[in-house]
Design a protein around this motif. Sequence first.
Motif, PDB file in Angstrom:
ATOM      1  N   GLY A 122       0.701  -1.374  -0.056  1.00 46.06           N
ATOM      2  CA  GLY A 122      -0.020   0.004   0.098  1.00 46.06           C
ATOM      3  C   GLY A 122       0.753   1.394  -0.125  1.00 46.06           C
ATOM      4  N   HIS A 123       2.277   1.266  -0.212  1.00 44.61           N
ATOM      5  CA  HIS A 123       2.974   2.371  -0.091  1.00 44.61           C
ATOM      6  C   HIS A 123       2.820   3.136  -1.640  1.00 44.61           C
ATOM      7  CE1 HIS A 123       4.732   1.507   3.451  1.00 44.61           C
ATOM      8  NE2 HIS A 123       4.742   0.243   3.149  1.00 44.61           N
ATOM      9  N   ARG A 124       2.329   4.174  -1.609  1.00 41.62           N
ATOM     10  CA  ARG A 124       2.152   4.968  -2.828  1.00 41.62           C
ATOM     11  C   ARG A 124       3.017   6.277  -2.998  1.00 41.62           C
ATOM     12  NH1 ARG A 124       0.513   0.817  -3.340  1.00 41.62           N
ATOM     13  NH2 ARG A 124      -1.754   0.403  -3.786  1.00 41.62           N
ATOM     14  N   ARG A 125       3.891   6.899  -2.077  1.00 40.15           N
ATOM     15  CA  ARG A 125       4.888   7.883  -2.048  1.00 40.15           C
ATOM     16  C   ARG A 125       6.207   7.451  -1.387  1.00 40.15           C
ATOM     17  NH1 ARG A 125       3.743  13.680  -2.572  1.00 40.15           N
ATOM     18  NH2 ARG A 125       5.744  14.281  -3.764  1.00 40.15           N
ATOM     19  N   VAL A 126       7.115   7.373  -2.298  1.00 42.19           N
ATOM     20  CA  VAL A 126       8.327   6.634  -1.646  1.00 42.19           C
ATOM     21  C   VAL A 126       9.490   7.615  -1.997  1.00 42.19           C
ATOM     22  CG1 VAL A 126      10.045   4.847  -2.059  1.00 42.19           C
ATOM     23  CG2 VAL A 126       7.294   4.329  -2.127  1.00 42.19           C
ATOM     24  N   LEU A 127      10.181   7.866  -1.208  1.00 37.42           N
ATOM     25  CA  LEU A 127      11.603   8.588  -0.917  1.00 37.42           C
ATOM     26  C   LEU A 127      12.836   7.360  -1.165  1.00 37.42           C
ATOM     27  CD1 LEU A 127      11.814  11.487   1.888  1.00 37.42           C
ATOM     28  CD2 LEU A 127      12.299  11.665  -0.886  1.00 37.42           C
ATOM     29  N   VAL A 128      13.488   8.000  -2.061  1.00 31.41           N
ATOM     30  CA  VAL A 128      14.950   6.959  -2.513  1.00 31.41           C
ATOM     31  C   VAL A 128      16.012   7.566  -2.105  1.00 31.41           C
ATOM     32  CG1 VAL A 128      16.158   5.821  -3.971  1.00 31.41           C
ATOM     33  CG2 VAL A 128      13.558   6.028  -4.463  1.00 31.41           C
ATOM     34  N   LEU A 129      16.911   6.775  -1.162  1.00 35.07           N
ATOM     35  CA  LEU A 129      18.145   7.044  -0.766  1.00 35.07           C
ATOM     36  C   LEU A 129      19.336   6.065  -1.381  1.00 35.07           C
ATOM     37  CD1 LEU A 129      20.460   8.100   1.083  1.00 35.07           C
ATOM     38  CD2 LEU A 129      20.065   6.275   2.699  1.00 35.07           C
ATOM     39  N   ALA A 130      19.693   6.754  -2.713  1.00 31.72           N
ATOM     40  CA  ALA A 130      21.037   5.940  -3.352  1.00 31.72           C
ATOM     41  C   ALA A 130      22.196   5.937  -2.551  1.00 31.72           C
ATOM     42  CB  ALA A 130      20.943   6.528  -4.680  1.00 31.72           C
ATOM     43  N   THR A 131      22.811   4.812  -2.497  1.00 26.19           N
ATOM     44  CA  THR A 131      24.221   4.796  -1.981  1.00 26.19           C
ATOM     45  C   THR A 131      25.388   5.401  -2.813  1.00 26.19           C
ATOM     46  OG1 THR A 131      24.614   2.479  -2.755  1.00 26.19           O
ATOM     47  CG2 THR A 131      23.613   2.872  -0.360  1.00 26.19           C
ATOM     48  N   SER A 132      24.917   6.622  -3.328  1.00 31.33           N
ATOM     49  CA  SER A 132      26.152   7.507  -4.110  1.00 31.33           C
ATOM     50  C   SER A 132      25.742   8.734  -3.624  1.00 31.33           C
ATOM     51  CB  SER A 132      25.904   7.144  -5.353  1.00 31.33           C
ATOM     52  OG  SER A 132      26.719   8.035  -6.322  1.00 31.33           O
ATOM     53  N   ALA A 133      26.863   9.495  -3.215  1.00 30.04           N
ATOM     54  CA  ALA A 133      26.814  10.762  -2.693  1.00 30.04           C
ATOM     55  C   ALA A 133      26.727  11.927  -3.696  1.00 30.04           C
ATOM     56  CB  ALA A 133      27.549  11.103  -1.577  1.00 30.04           C
ATOM     57  N   TYR A 134      27.163  11.476  -4.852  1.00 34.63           N
ATOM     58  CA  TYR A 134      27.605  12.722  -5.852  1.00 34.63           C
ATOM     59  C   TYR A 134      26.751  12.391  -7.284  1.00 34.63           C
ATOM     60  CZ  TYR A 134      31.793  12.673  -2.799  1.00 34.63           C
ATOM     61  OH  TYR A 134      32.411  12.866  -1.702  1.00 34.63           O
ATOM     62  N   ALA A 135      26.935  13.548  -8.310  1.00 34.67           N
ATOM     63  CA  ALA A 135      26.309  13.628  -9.347  1.00 34.67           C
ATOM     64  C   ALA A 135      27.125  12.854 -10.407  1.00 34.67           C
ATOM     65  CB  ALA A 135      26.223  15.081  -9.776  1.00 34.67           C
ATOM     66  N   SER A 136      26.584  12.049 -11.035  1.00 32.39           N
ATOM     67  CA  SER A 136      27.316  11.512 -12.137  1.00 32.39           C
ATOM     68  C   SER A 136      26.165  10.554 -13.038  1.00 32.39           C
ATOM     69  CB  SER A 136      28.335  10.706 -11.740  1.00 32.39           C
ATOM     70  OG  SER A 136      27.990   9.284 -11.158  1.00 32.39           O
ATOM     71  N   TYR A 137      26.459  10.144 -14.046  1.00 29.86           N
ATOM     72  CA  TYR A 137      25.314   9.000 -14.575  1.00 29.86           C
ATOM     73  C   TYR A 137      25.214   7.828 -14.065  1.00 29.86           C
ATOM     74  CZ  TYR A 137      23.270   5.557 -17.625  1.00 29.86           C
ATOM     75  OH  TYR A 137      22.723   4.399 -18.279  1.00 29.86           O
ATOM     76  N   SER A 138      26.427   7.208 -13.910  1.00 31.66           N
ATOM     77  CA  SER A 138      26.348   5.927 -12.934  1.00 31.66           C
ATOM     78  C   SER A 138      26.192   5.899 -11.653  1.00 31.66           C
ATOM     79  CB  SER A 138      27.664   5.132 -12.958  1.00 31.66           C
ATOM     80  OG  SER A 138      28.613   6.015 -12.510  1.00 31.66           O
ATOM     81  N   GLY A 139      26.310   7.353 -10.865  1.00 34.08           N
ATOM     82  CA  GLY A 139      25.899   7.472  -9.323  1.00 34.08           C
ATOM     83  C   GLY A 139      24.611   8.279  -9.262  1.00 34.08           C
ATOM     84  N   CYS A 140      23.892   8.690 -10.204  1.00 34.40           N
ATOM     85  CA  CYS A 140      22.358   8.989  -9.984  1.00 34.40           C
ATOM     86  C   CYS A 140      21.638   8.697 -11.279  1.00 34.40           C
ATOM     87  CB  CYS A 140      22.594  10.515  -9.860  1.00 34.40           C
ATOM     88  SG  CYS A 140      21.041  11.355  -9.748  1.00 34.40           S
ATOM     89  N   ARG A 141      21.747   9.111 -12.529  1.00 31.86           N
ATOM     90  CA  ARG A 141      20.801   9.110 -13.602  1.00 31.86           C
ATOM     91  C   ARG A 141      20.561   7.367 -13.718  1.00 31.86           C
ATOM     92  NH1 ARG A 141      17.948  11.826 -17.702  1.00 31.86           N
ATOM     93  NH2 ARG A 141      17.557  10.217 -18.896  1.00 31.86           N
ATOM     94  N   GLN A 142      21.647   6.777 -13.760  1.00 34.21           N
ATOM     95  CA  GLN A 142      21.393   5.245 -13.918  1.00 34.21           C
ATOM     96  C   GLN A 142      20.488   4.674 -12.892  1.00 34.21           C
ATOM     97  OE1 GLN A 142      24.801   2.759 -14.361  1.00 34.21           O
ATOM     98  NE2 GLN A 142      23.720   1.287 -15.541  1.00 34.21           N
ATOM     99  N   TYR A 143      20.539   5.141 -11.578  1.00 30.56           N
ATOM    100  CA  TYR A 143      19.684   4.552 -10.634  1.00 30.56           C
ATOM    101  C   TYR A 143      18.247   4.987 -10.883  1.00 30.56           C
ATOM    102  CZ  TYR A 143      23.257   2.874  -7.330  1.00 30.56           C
ATOM    103  OH  TYR A 143      24.110   2.260  -7.082  1.00 30.56           O
ATOM    104  N   ARG A 144      18.158   6.239 -11.565  1.00 34.64           N
ATOM    105  CA  ARG A 144      16.760   6.962 -11.754  1.00 34.64           C
ATOM    106  C   ARG A 144      16.148   6.059 -13.061  1.00 34.64           C
ATOM    107  NH1 ARG A 144      15.756  11.582 -13.360  1.00 34.64           N
ATOM    108  NH2 ARG A 144      17.597  12.185 -14.282  1.00 34.64           N
ATOM    109  N   GLU A 145      16.958   5.498 -14.080  1.00 36.49           N
ATOM    110  CA  GLU A 145      16.607   4.785 -15.026  1.00 36.49           C
ATOM    111  C   GLU A 145      16.242   3.336 -14.602  1.00 36.49           C
ATOM    112  OE1 GLU A 145      19.666   6.515 -18.489  1.00 36.49           O
ATOM    113  OE2 GLU A 145      20.096   4.461 -17.727  1.00 36.49           O
ATOM    114  N   ASN A 146      16.906   2.743 -13.515  1.00 33.73           N
ATOM    115  CA  ASN A 146      16.486   1.556 -12.905  1.00 33.73           C
ATOM    116  C   ASN A 146      14.937   1.721 -12.261  1.00 33.73           C
ATOM    117  OD1 ASN A 146      19.884   1.139 -11.625  1.00 33.73           O
ATOM    118  ND2 ASN A 146      18.866   0.429 -13.482  1.00 33.73           N
ATOM    119  N   LEU A 147      15.075   3.008 -11.539  1.00 36.09           N
ATOM    120  CA  LEU A 147      13.546   2.883 -11.054  1.00 36.09           C
ATOM    121  C   LEU A 147      12.315   3.011 -12.104  1.00 36.09           C
ATOM    122  CD1 LEU A 147      14.640   5.699  -8.179  1.00 36.09           C
ATOM    123  CD2 LEU A 147      13.488   3.790  -7.783  1.00 36.09           C
TER     124      LEU A 147
END
Length: 386
Positions: A122-147
Amino acid sequence: MPEQSPTPDTPAPGTGTPTGGPAPYDALLLLSFGGPEGPDDVVPFLENVTRGRGIPRERLKEVGRHYFLFGGVSPINAQNRELLDALRKDFADHGLDLPVFWGNRNWAPYLTDTLREMSDAGHRRVLVLATSAYASYSGCRQYRENLAAALAALGAEGRAVPQVDKLRHYFNHPGFVAPMADATLAALAELPPEVRAGARLAFTTHSIPTAAADTSGPVGDHGDGGAYVAQHLDTARLVADAVRAADGVDRPWELVYQSRSGAPTVPWLEPDICDHLEQQHADGAPAVVMVPIGFVSDHMEVKYDLDTEAAAKAAEIGLPVARAATVGADPRFAAAVRELVLERAATERGQAVPRCALGALGASHDVCPRGCCPARTPLPAAAGLD
């Protein structure tokens, strides 16, 4: 570390009980890379990591030798379990009623399975903590693509698809910086007394192709090294300054890189940590402390590339080295996550709140803008404007 003044809806960093609550969010998802948990898992895990690249199985066995040196077990899963425990304890201790789930990109528990479980609960609004602290394709965008891919799978199954938002980059949050500074001081204390005062600091992070670095972060940050290098330099400076304030020694430092992979013809960020150690020895440095600011936990790339490979290079040339721990499940980091959750929740409720950040760059964006860390092959991405 300086603190910002609290408001009724966000606590001062590391102090007090949250009063604003997590609404509109009803769950937090810890999103990580994943790793094998036994010898039989190594090649299938690497097949997941390299899917679509056509790498032969025999080559993957060769690549997996790092894991086989450690019994085929990556430390990252145990470390994520420790972080989950730390987050749940901190949330409970501070009255934050927010369940915490865990999903991985490349190994169980898989992201899609976890989101399916969250949707069914029943969870409908989820916050995501990625285990990467910095901006980069592999550290941010790729996780967003996975999502985005995982959410599309839920929709195809006829399940309710939750809205997901990603917590901002936390490279300059006091709860990330302070543990790294303390770990650096602890590593310095491991060095022989006769070389400690002259020891230099090597701040390490994952090397990435220079083209990926140059386009990291929002479009306005694109340029030589992009946001990826700028953010690491800011964090390194913060840690170095904190170490100097603690022990009174102004130590030379440099940002260096590790864990390069890929074709040798493609330019990647340099210098490599092993080359750097050789240069420091040639320059007369009495000792070096390696500080892995680019990593949240002591996973394989820290255990092998620093503790094994770089340590062997240092022993070969006779250079004393020590390695600082990562933030891992430090209670201050767990508290930082809680503060980031409350900050984002209050912002989503339309409230103006302080955004806790140290250094010159300030707090990162909440929503990745268009053109942020672009992929060579555009794919749908969640938690952003493109």
